[in-house]
Structure formats: C-alpha cells, structure tokens
Design a protein around this motif. Structure first.
Motif, mmCIF file in Angstrom:
data_model
loop_
_atom_site.group_PDB
_atom_site.id
_atom_site.type_symbol
_atom_site.label_atom_id
_atom_site.label_comp_id
_atom_site.label_asym_id
_atom_site.label_seq_id
_atom_site.Cartn_x
_atom_site.Cartn_y
_atom_site.Cartn_z
ATOM 1 N N ASN A 47 27.802 39.843 61.558
ATOM 2 C CA ASN A 47 28.204 38.601 62.008
ATOM 3 C C ASN A 47 26.869 37.585 62.244
ATOM 4 O OD1 ASN A 47 30.860 38.943 62.425
ATOM 5 N ND2 ASN A 47 30.725 39.658 64.198
ATOM 6 N N ARG A 48 25.562 38.370 62.187
ATOM 7 C CA ARG A 48 24.434 37.817 62.308
ATOM 8 C C ARG A 48 23.848 37.057 61.036
ATOM 9 N NH1 ARG A 48 18.868 40.433 61.430
ATOM 10 N NH2 ARG A 48 17.704 39.026 61.613
ATOM 11 N N ARG A 49 23.689 35.859 60.900
ATOM 12 C CA ARG A 49 23.457 34.927 59.923
ATOM 13 C C ARG A 49 21.907 35.332 59.438
ATOM 14 N NH1 ARG A 49 24.020 28.731 59.124
ATOM 15 N NH2 ARG A 49 23.149 28.575 56.920
ATOM 16 N N GLN A 50 21.481 35.604 58.353
ATOM 17 C CA GLN A 50 20.435 35.749 57.690
ATOM 18 C C GLN A 50 19.670 34.811 56.928
ATOM 19 O OE1 GLN A 50 20.634 39.942 56.192
ATOM 20 N NE2 GLN A 50 19.831 40.826 58.355
ATOM 21 N N HIS A 51 18.566 34.747 56.902
ATOM 22 C CA HIS A 51 17.922 33.477 55.997
ATOM 23 C C HIS A 51 16.914 34.354 54.985
ATOM 24 C CE1 HIS A 51 19.252 30.251 58.650
ATOM 25 N NE2 HIS A 51 18.846 31.171 59.660
#
Length: 54
Positions: A47-51
């Motif tokens: 669920n963690r958004r990565q850039h």
C-alpha cells in the motif's frame, strides 16, 4: 529442470538443487527459485506509494 535432483538441507524441509550431470547448468533454475522465494517472503508494504527518481 529434467536434469536436476533435490537435496535436503537441514531438518526444516529446505532443499537445494543438484545437477544430474557434469555438463548441466542449473544457475537459471537456482536464480528463479531464489527470486520466487524473495517474492513470497518480502516485507514490503504494497500500500506504500513509491516515487521513481529520474
């Protein structure tokens, strides 16, 4: 995979690959096995958004 056998490692059910002949290359099979194990045991939060950095 037809020219490989498995060998037990320890008593926990772990196994390793053995080649059946001296001219067999099992490195692709070992690589895929380790990648699959890593995918199953990852602790990454999906669920963690990565850039992505450019």
């Amino acid at each position: 995979m037809a020219n490989t056998t498995t060998r037990l490692i320890g008593k926990s059910g772990a196994f390793g690959w053995n080649k059946a002949g001296s001219d067999i290359d099992i490195s692709p099979l070992s690589s895929c096995t380790m990648a699959l194990q890593g995918a199953w045991t990852t602790r990454r939060n999906s669920n963690r958004r990565q850039h992505v950095m450019h």
